[in-house]
Design an enzyme around this catalytic site. Structure first.
Site, PDB file in Angstrom:
ATOM      1  N   ARG A  87     -48.342  24.910   7.186  1.00  0.00           N
ATOM      2  CA  ARG A  87     -47.320  23.870   7.434  1.00  0.00           C
ATOM      3  C   ARG A  87     -46.063  24.043   6.602  1.00  0.00           C
ATOM      4  NH1 ARG A  87     -51.969  20.634   7.668  1.00  0.00           N
ATOM      5  NH2 ARG A  87     -52.487  20.194   9.831  1.00  0.00           N
TER       6      ARG A  87
ATOM      7  N   LYS B 235     -31.867  29.236  10.077  1.00  0.00           N
ATOM      8  CA  LYS B 235     -32.354  29.412  11.448  1.00  0.00           C
ATOM      9  C   LYS B 235     -33.348  30.569  11.444  1.00  0.00           C
ATOM     10  CE  LYS B 235     -28.694  27.917  14.586  1.00  0.00           C
ATOM     11  NZ  LYS B 235     -27.794  28.403  15.664  1.00  0.00           N
TER      12      LYS B 235
ATOM     13  N   GLU C   3     -19.669  40.118  12.742  1.00  0.00           N
ATOM     14  CA  GLU C   3     -19.934  38.727  12.304  1.00  0.00           C
ATOM     15  C   GLU C   3     -18.959  38.317  11.197  1.00  0.00           C
ATOM     16  OE1 GLU C   3     -22.158  36.835  13.925  1.00  0.00           O
ATOM     17  OE2 GLU C   3     -23.815  38.090  14.611  1.00  0.00           O
TER      18      GLU C   3
ATOM     19  N   LYS D 154     -19.983  30.161   6.048  1.00  0.00           N
ATOM     20  CA  LYS D 154     -21.225  29.728   6.695  1.00  0.00           C
ATOM     21  C   LYS D 154     -21.855  28.581   5.914  1.00  0.00           C
ATOM     22  CE  LYS D 154     -25.243  30.802   9.225  1.00  0.00           C
ATOM     23  NZ  LYS D 154     -26.031  31.767   9.970  1.00  0.00           N
TER      24      LYS D 154
ATOM     25  N   GLU E 127     -27.109  21.889  13.828  1.00  0.00           N
ATOM     26  CA  GLU E 127     -26.254  22.210  14.966  1.00  0.00           C
ATOM     27  C   GLU E 127     -26.090  21.070  15.955  1.00  0.00           C
ATOM     28  OE1 GLU E 127     -26.420  26.367  16.106  1.00  0.00           O
ATOM     29  OE2 GLU E 127     -25.999  25.798  18.174  1.00  0.00           O
TER      30      GLU E 127
ATOM     31  N   ARG F  41     -21.588  23.338  13.738  1.00  0.00           N
ATOM     32  CA  ARG F  41     -22.300  24.601  13.529  1.00  0.00           C
ATOM     33  C   ARG F  41     -22.254  25.479  14.779  1.00  0.00           C
ATOM     34  NH1 ARG F  41     -28.020  25.961  10.344  1.00  0.00           N
ATOM     35  NH2 ARG F  41     -27.895  28.188  10.756  1.00  0.00           N
TER      36      ARG F  41
ATOM     37  N   ASN G 166     -21.412  30.206  16.998  1.00  0.00           N
ATOM     38  CA  ASN G 166     -21.875  30.942  18.176  1.00  0.00           C
ATOM     39  C   ASN G 166     -20.738  31.601  18.937  1.00  0.00           C
ATOM     40  OD1 ASN G 166     -24.560  30.162  17.693  1.00  0.00           O
ATOM     41  ND2 ASN G 166     -24.206  28.199  18.708  1.00  0.00           N
TER      42      ASN G 166
ATOM     43  N   HIS H  51     -21.362  34.485  21.248  1.00  0.00           N
ATOM     44  CA  HIS H  51     -22.808  34.685  21.363  1.00  0.00           C
ATOM     45  C   HIS H  51     -23.386  34.352  22.739  1.00  0.00           C
ATOM     46  CE1 HIS H  51     -22.578  35.408  17.113  1.00  0.00           C
ATOM     47  NE2 HIS H  51     -23.862  35.595  17.016  1.00  0.00           N
TER      48      HIS H  51
ATOM     49  N   HIS I 106     -25.429  37.355  23.890  1.00  0.00           N
ATOM     50  CA  HIS I 106     -26.875  37.283  24.142  1.00  0.00           C
ATOM     51  C   HIS I 106     -27.205  37.703  25.570  1.00  0.00           C
ATOM     52  CE1 HIS I 106     -27.787  34.291  20.620  1.00  0.00           C
ATOM     53  NE2 HIS I 106     -27.674  35.543  20.216  1.00  0.00           N
TER      54      HIS I 106
ATOM     55  N   HIS J 129     -27.087  43.716  18.302  1.00  0.00           N
ATOM     56  CA  HIS J 129     -26.594  42.330  18.283  1.00  0.00           C
ATOM     57  C   HIS J 129     -25.093  42.215  17.969  1.00  0.00           C
ATOM     58  CE1 HIS J 129     -26.672  37.992  17.818  1.00  0.00           C
ATOM     59  NE2 HIS J 129     -26.088  38.134  16.636  1.00  0.00           N
TER      60      HIS J 129
HETATM   61  N1  LIG Z   1     -30.976  33.405  11.815  1.00  0.00           N
HETATM   62  C1  LIG Z   1     -29.679  33.501  12.090  1.00  0.00           C
HETATM   63  O1  LIG Z   1     -28.896  32.592  11.803  1.00  0.00           O
HETATM   64  C2  LIG Z   1     -29.171  34.742  12.727  1.00  0.00           C
HETATM   65  C3  LIG Z   1     -27.809  35.004  12.764  1.00  0.00           C
HETATM   66  C4  LIG Z   1     -27.367  36.220  13.289  1.00  0.00           C
HETATM   67  C5  LIG Z   1     -28.297  37.136  13.763  1.00  0.00           C
HETATM   68  N2  LIG Z   1     -29.623  36.847  13.730  1.00  0.00           N
HETATM   69  C6  LIG Z   1     -30.619  37.810  14.196  1.00  0.00           C
HETATM   70  O2  LIG Z   1     -30.558  38.966  13.376  1.00  0.00           O
HETATM   71  C7  LIG Z   1     -31.079  40.074  14.115  1.00  0.00           C
HETATM   72  C8  LIG Z   1     -30.216  41.279  13.893  1.00  0.00           C
HETATM   73  O3  LIG Z   1     -30.225  41.590  12.519  1.00  0.00           O
HETATM   74  P1  LIG Z   1     -29.808  43.040  11.989  1.00  0.00           P
HETATM   75  O4  LIG Z   1     -28.579  43.468  12.673  1.00  0.00           O
HETATM   76  O5  LIG Z   1     -29.851  42.974  10.529  1.00  0.00           O
HETATM   77  O6  LIG Z   1     -30.955  43.964  12.602  1.00  0.00           O
HETATM   78  P2  LIG Z   1     -32.290  44.632  12.033  1.00  0.00           P
HETATM   79  O7  LIG Z   1     -33.035  43.724  11.149  1.00  0.00           O
HETATM   80  O8  LIG Z   1     -33.003  45.187  13.210  1.00  0.00           O
HETATM   81  O9  LIG Z   1     -31.736  45.850  11.160  1.00  0.00           O
HETATM   82  C9  LIG Z   1     -31.037  46.881  11.803  1.00  0.00           C
HETATM   83  C10 LIG Z   1     -31.645  48.260  11.503  1.00  0.00           C
HETATM   84  O10 LIG Z   1     -31.237  48.652  10.202  1.00  0.00           O
HETATM   85  C11 LIG Z   1     -32.376  49.031   9.426  1.00  0.00           C
HETATM   86  N3  LIG Z   1     -32.028  48.691   8.050  1.00  0.00           N
HETATM   87  C12 LIG Z   1     -31.976  47.460   7.508  1.00  0.00           C
HETATM   88  N4  LIG Z   1     -31.468  47.518   6.268  1.00  0.00           N
HETATM   89  C13 LIG Z   1     -31.217  48.822   6.022  1.00  0.00           C
HETATM   90  C14 LIG Z   1     -30.675  49.526   4.913  1.00  0.00           C
HETATM   91  N5  LIG Z   1     -30.238  48.875   3.840  1.00  0.00           N
HETATM   92  N6  LIG Z   1     -30.570  50.866   5.000  1.00  0.00           N
HETATM   93  C15 LIG Z   1     -30.968  51.514   6.120  1.00  0.00           C
HETATM   94  N7  LIG Z   1     -31.455  50.915   7.203  1.00  0.00           N
HETATM   95  C16 LIG Z   1     -31.582  49.582   7.147  1.00  0.00           C
HETATM   96  C17 LIG Z   1     -33.525  48.287  10.030  1.00  0.00           C
HETATM   97  O11 LIG Z   1     -34.741  48.936   9.782  1.00  0.00           O
HETATM   98  C18 LIG Z   1     -33.162  48.311  11.516  1.00  0.00           C
HETATM   99  O12 LIG Z   1     -33.549  49.536  12.067  1.00  0.00           O
HETATM  100  C19 LIG Z   1     -31.133  39.632  15.560  1.00  0.00           C
HETATM  101  O13 LIG Z   1     -32.474  39.423  15.907  1.00  0.00           O
HETATM  102  C20 LIG Z   1     -30.368  38.315  15.579  1.00  0.00           C
HETATM  103  O14 LIG Z   1     -30.840  37.423  16.556  1.00  0.00           O
HETATM  104  C21 LIG Z   1     -30.069  35.683  13.212  1.00  0.00           C
HETATM  105 ZN   LIG Z   2     -24.839  36.731  15.529  1.00  0.00          ZN
END
Ligand SMILES: NC(=O)c1ccc[n+]([C@@H]2O[C@H](COP(=O)([O-])OP(=O)(O)OC[C@H]3O[C@@H](n4cnc5c(N)ncnc54)[C@H](O)[C@@H]3O)[C@@H](O)[C@H]2O)c1
Ligand SMILES: [Zn+2]
Length: 381
Positions: free
Chosen positions: A134, A156, A198, A240, A250, A254, A258, A261, A265, A279
């Protein structure tokens, strides 16, 4: 939100941004060497001298040893869980697997789980932490630029399902965020550029002078200048943090985060959440489309849309549907994908549009016929 930087001797202390959420307030530290000194920041949060670390195979190879060494040196036991890398990991199967592994490892209600990785690891780990027993505490050690400026901040969390991205999840704030700029030195350039989309987003939403600064500092940013990148990350986190403190769940402002997005998406879904479009790239195209739609509706000047596109293009990001390799579904099918986005209320799409650079707003007034005309036009440009 406070922002401080201080120096002791020759060592630069990390910058600090506070996310002001009352008794759930937490700090984001941005700087060098945070992974190798993580124990110093994490220890005050622990009820017993153990942590679990969730990461992916790529990040484990590069940064897990340094993190674990920091804990070992401080007599804290750390247990790692290493998941496959990539967006596909953010699914029910991996969530179930992770929750089982955390229970088998004896993680208790008062323990802390650390997400070491990009947004995929952060979102999945945060969601697992929100439902395990929980709700247990978690900390974010984001290792991609995208995660440092966006996904690690704001609470999020969630996973993807066949119906769409991030449709199952929870709001669960981290206790701490450590954004180590050294981690970015190992990040593939394409991932760095995607995260940069971003960063640009914050300028486009409500900070025109930040957008000016980004234009002036693009070369330094792309060449890995630490001071420039640190400033970009701190400004982004600060933006942020303000929005999250004002509207955690949101209900209003907030949603501005997006920008780009709804389109992005849909494009990610259309390309199967694959390497064809990651992304941040979807967001870059989506933000350009949001500006173009604003121009199409007579809300924004053509020059501002050109300026936004030009900066993203200079940063090496895609800005057009035709920049995506391979075939895409037609305009109607893309609109159907947009309609699956969680930002739909009573079947009406919510859009973030702009009156100019740094002047974004939320609207539900885009009619289906306007949207179809615009999307049909986009297919051919
Ligand atoms: N929670 C939120 O508010 C929010 C906001 C924006 C995006 N997101 C989510 O985030 C995700 C995308 O995140 P991302 O772009 O970080 O992708 P990711 O976590 O897939 O990382 C991208 C790639 O880089 C590699 N990697 C990570 N750090 C590294 C480093 N320091 N050196 C070498 N390789 C490295 C990872 O293994 C992966 O292959 C999506 O799922 C998206 O929906 C969430
Ligand atoms: Zn994003």
């Amino acid at each position: 939100m406070t922002r401080t930087a201080s120096k002791t001797g020759s060592q630069t202390m990390p910058e600090k941004v506070t996310v002001d959420l009352g008794d759930r307030a937490y700090e984001i530290f941005v700087g060098q060497g945070l992974i190798e000194n993580a124990a110093m920041y994490v220890a005050p949060l622990l009820k017993r001298a153990r942590v679990t670390i969730v990461t992916d195979e790529n990040v484990a190879q590069l940064h897990l040893d340094a993190l674990q060494k920091s804990f070992t040196d401080n007599n804290i036991t750390s247990t790692p869980f290493i998941l496959p890398p990539g967006e596909k990991t953010k699914n029910f199967e991996q969530l179930q697997h992770l929750l089982g592994a955390l229970l088998d490892a004896g993680v208790e209600r008062g323990d802390l789980i650390i997400a070491l990785g990009g947004g995929v690891i952060g979102d999945l780990t945060g969601f697992a932490a929100s439902v395990l027993r929980r709700g247990v505490d978690f900390a974010q050690i984001p290792t991609t630029l995208l995660a440092q400026v966006d996904s690690s901040v704001g609470g999020k969390t969630g996973i993807n399902v066949p119906q769409g991205k991030n449709l199952i999840g929870a709001f669960h704030q981290p206790r701490l965020v450590l954004a180590d700029t050294d981690a970015l030195t190992t990040l593939p350039p394409r991932q760095f550029r995607a995260g940069y989309a971003e960063v640009v987003k914050y300028g486009l939403i409500n900070d025109p002078s930040f957008f000016d600064w980004l234009e002036a500092n693009l070369d330094n940013t792309m060449n890995g200048d630490v001071a420039t990148i640190t400033k970009a990350i701190v400004t982004s986190c600060d933006a942020k943090a303000h929005v999250v403190a004002a509207d955690e769940r949101e209900g209003g402002v907030r949603a501005l985060l997006n920008l780009g997005h709804t389109f992005g998406h849909a494009l990610e879904a259309a390309t199967g959440f694959s390497d064809r479009l990651i992304h941040g790239e979807g967001v870059a195209i989506g933000m350009t489309m949001a500006f173009e739609l604003s121009v199409h509706l007579g809300l924004c000047s053509g020059q501002d849309a050109v300026r936004a596109r030009r900066h993203l293009t200079k940063a090496g990001l895609p800005t057009r549907l035709s920049d995506i390799p391979g075939n895409l579904p037609d305009a109607r099918a893309l609109i159907d994908l947009m309609a699956q986005d969680k930002k739909v209320v009573d079947g009406t799409l919510t859009f973030i549009l702009a009156r100019g650079i740094g002047d974004a707003f939320i609207t539900r007034d885009v009619t289906p016929s306007d949207l179809l005309a615009f999307m049909t036009d986009q297919e051919t440009t």
